[in-house]
Design an enzyme around this catalytic site. Structure first.
Site, mmCIF file in Angstrom:
data_model
loop_
_atom_site.group_PDB
_atom_site.id
_atom_site.type_symbol
_atom_site.label_atom_id
_atom_site.label_comp_id
_atom_site.label_asym_id
_atom_site.label_seq_id
_atom_site.Cartn_x
_atom_site.Cartn_y
_atom_site.Cartn_z
ATOM 1 N N GLU A 128 0.487 6.525 -6.881
ATOM 2 C CA GLU A 128 -0.743 7.273 -6.952
ATOM 3 C C GLU A 128 -0.054 8.896 -6.980
ATOM 4 O O GLU A 128 -0.559 9.770 -7.751
ATOM 5 C CB GLU A 128 -1.420 7.261 -5.668
ATOM 6 C CG GLU A 128 -2.653 8.217 -5.676
ATOM 7 C CD GLU A 128 -3.325 8.036 -4.198
ATOM 8 O OE1 GLU A 128 -3.029 8.866 -3.269
ATOM 9 O OE2 GLU A 128 -3.930 6.852 -4.089
ATOM 10 N N LYS A 154 0.972 -1.048 0.003
ATOM 11 C CA LYS A 154 -0.075 -0.023 0.036
ATOM 12 C C LYS A 154 0.851 1.292 -0.135
ATOM 13 O O LYS A 154 0.322 2.324 -0.616
ATOM 14 C CB LYS A 154 -0.756 -0.039 1.202
ATOM 15 C CG LYS A 154 -1.715 1.296 1.426
ATOM 16 C CD LYS A 154 -2.552 1.286 0.050
ATOM 17 C CE LYS A 154 -3.693 2.526 0.423
ATOM 18 N NZ LYS A 154 -3.662 3.601 0.928
#
Length: 304
Positions: free
Chosen positions: A176, A169
């Protein structure tokens, strides 16, 4: 399955609602009594403390923590100390540092699953993407709940041992950052280039069949539709950065070059040194608005 959920903010409440919708029983607790009452109205069994959550669950306790990363996670685990054992499972669904997750897995009596969670408020309808680390048996035991909370069976998987879920993550968030920066720079050139363009129209066209279509690009389209092609009063200030910082730090330790992620992180830091009333960089303003799109984070505004 019976699940205890500790932490009923935006993300925690989505976990509760999706589990209830899938037919699971939920015991819910938050320090905000109103949040507990709202969860009870939705069908969850209310709890007045973390020990009460453990008391209401069966012999094999399944508990999902959705509290802010850092000290709140350790505080919740301290309260569970002595109330859980090796047959129980605790899931940390927040954005914890993977090193903390490895430590907690060693220190917690229950099986500890670190669960990287992506999808933001859109997960209420679509489900999350879940990246999970920890013992395989514990992951398999929690699969019915993961199926409910994620987009379905393909929306979650065990990444590896303790810490690997939050590690994946962390890197996800670094990617991102870079994607947001790339879209921002492209639209900045379009906004300041030689043609007077409707950027909502550009984004919509790209979203229909183009190589660079994506959910982030859909959120660009949404931003231009709601703010205008000039992004209105959105300020040149991009909050966040902890997971991106961790990604860059890990890349340095592993001697892996990540120049795009590093530059995107640097742009966030640079945005915080500008005058709040200065229109600033279009790319950073778009990144700030995108954070609202996927996470409903507050959008900094400037005076017109």
């Amino acid at each position: 399955m019976e699940l205890g959920v500790i932490g009923l903010g935006r993300m925690g409440r989505i976990v509760v609602d999706r589990c209830l919708d899938a037919g699971h029983d939920v015991v819910a607790f938050d320090i905000d009594e109103a949040a507990v009452a709202d969860a009870a109205d939705a069908g969850a069994a209310p709890a007045d403390s973390i020990p009460d959550v453990a008391d209401q669950l069966g012999e094999e306790k399944r508990i999902w923590l959705m509290v802010p990363a850092g000290d709140p996670v350790d505080a919740a685990l301290d309260e569970l100390d002595g109330l859980v054992d090796g047959d129980d499972v605790v899931v940390d669904g927040g954005n914890s540092n993977f090193r903390d997750s490895m430590r907690r897995a060693e220190q917690t009596d229950a099986a500890y699953l670190d669960c990287g969670t992506s999808g933001g408020p859109a997960g209420a309808e679509l489900g999350f993407s879940l990246m999970i680390g920890g013992p395989e048996w514990a992951y398999e035991a929690m699969t019915p709940v993961f199926d409910a909370v994620a987009t379905g069976p393909d929306g979650h998987d065990r990444m590896g041992p303790a810490g690997s879920g939050h590690y994946v993550k962390m890197v996800h968030n670094g990617v991102e950052y870079a994607l947001m920066q790339t879209y921002g720079e492209g639209f900045e050139l379009l906004a300041n280039g030689r043609f007077d363009l409707d950027l909502e129209s550009v984004a919509r066209t790209w979203n229909n069949g183009a190589v660079i279509r994506s959910w982030l690009l859909e959120l660009c389209e949404e931003a231009f539709a709601e703010e205008g092609s000039d992004l209105g009063t959105v300020a040149d200030r991009v909050e966040g950065g902890s997971t991106g910082t961790w990604t860059v730090q890990e890349a340095l330790e592993q001697e892996v070059p990540v120049p795009l992620i590093y530059q995107a992180l640097a742009e966030r830091f640079a945005s915080r040194s500008t005058d709040g009333d200065d229109p600033g960089r279009f790319s950073r303003r778009l990144a700030s608005r995108l954070r609202y799109g996927f996470g409903r984070h507050e959008v900094p505004r400037r005076e017109e």
